[in-house]
Design a protein around this motif. Structure first.
Motif, mmCIF file in Angstrom:
data_model
loop_
_atom_site.group_PDB
_atom_site.id
_atom_site.type_symbol
_atom_site.label_atom_id
_atom_site.label_comp_id
_atom_site.label_asym_id
_atom_site.label_seq_id
_atom_site.Cartn_x
_atom_site.Cartn_y
_atom_site.Cartn_z
ATOM 1 N N UNK A 2 0.833 -1.208 0.000
ATOM 2 C CA UNK A 2 0.000 0.000 0.000
ATOM 3 C C UNK A 2 0.864 1.254 0.000
ATOM 4 N N UNK A 3 1.954 1.228 0.749
ATOM 5 C CA UNK A 3 2.826 2.396 0.790
ATOM 6 C C UNK A 3 3.471 2.638 -0.572
ATOM 7 N N UNK A 4 3.900 1.580 -1.230
ATOM 8 C CA UNK A 4 4.478 1.744 -2.566
ATOM 9 C C UNK A 4 3.464 2.360 -3.510
ATOM 10 N N UNK A 36 9.692 -2.524 -5.707
ATOM 11 C CA UNK A 36 10.172 -2.675 -4.337
ATOM 12 C C UNK A 36 10.507 -1.310 -3.759
ATOM 13 N N UNK A 37 10.607 -1.305 -2.425
ATOM 14 C CA UNK A 37 11.110 -0.141 -1.715
ATOM 15 C C UNK A 37 12.100 -0.643 -0.670
ATOM 16 N N UNK A 43 15.683 7.540 4.662
ATOM 17 C CA UNK A 43 16.112 7.293 3.283
ATOM 18 C C UNK A 43 15.339 6.145 2.664
ATOM 19 N N UNK A 44 15.022 6.296 1.386
ATOM 20 C CA UNK A 44 14.311 5.269 0.634
ATOM 21 C C UNK A 44 14.919 5.127 -0.763
ATOM 22 N N UNK A 45 14.883 3.893 -1.239
ATOM 23 C CA UNK A 45 15.217 3.598 -2.626
ATOM 24 C C UNK A 45 13.982 2.928 -3.206
ATOM 25 N N UNK A 46 13.469 3.491 -4.273
ATOM 26 C CA UNK A 46 12.286 2.944 -4.927
ATOM 27 C C UNK A 46 12.729 2.316 -6.239
ATOM 28 N N UNK A 47 12.389 1.047 -6.424
ATOM 29 C CA UNK A 47 12.727 0.300 -7.631
ATOM 30 C C UNK A 47 11.481 0.288 -8.502
#
Length: 115
Positions: A2-4, A36-37, A43-47
């Motif tokens: 849901x967050x993604x 993915x996250x 910090x976040x990396x979003x794929x």
């Protein structure tokens, strides 16, 4: 998940502002285009699937839906022995990125992508 999905409109806007304009196109993300996250602290990396190029890892210092843009992006392949180089690049270009997140990202793209 849901967050993604909550991040999808912001990620799409960032991709359009920072990538699509230079390519003369528009990016539209489908619900399953945020793969993915990765997160450590703020910090976040979003794929994500950009739909016009290789899938991209987008680096954020905070929630994507509360940031004006991503700070860096990475796409493409990496060989199993490039981890130290990737970590060095992240430390140079993204000061403040947690070492744990940099190591996780380097491991993921060199050893475990799409597993």
């Amino acid at each position: 998940m849901a967050q993604r999905q909550a991040y999808r409109p912001a990620v799409e806007a960032h991709l359009n502002a920072q990538l699509a304009a230079s390519l003369g196109t528009t990016i539209s993300l489908a619900p399953d285009d945020i793969f993915q996250q990765f997160r450590v602290g703020r910090w976040r990396i979003v794929y994500a699937n950009t739909t016009i190029s290789d899938e991209a890892f987008l680096f954020y210092d905070g929630r994507p839906d509360r940031r004006p843009a991503y700070l860096a992006d990475w796409a493409g392949a990496a060989t199993f022995d490039e981890g130290p180089e990737i970590i060095a690049w992240l430390q140079k270009d993204l000061p403040g990125l947690p070492a744990k997140l940099a190591a996780c990202f380097a491991w993921h793209v060199t050893q475990a992508r799409d597993k």
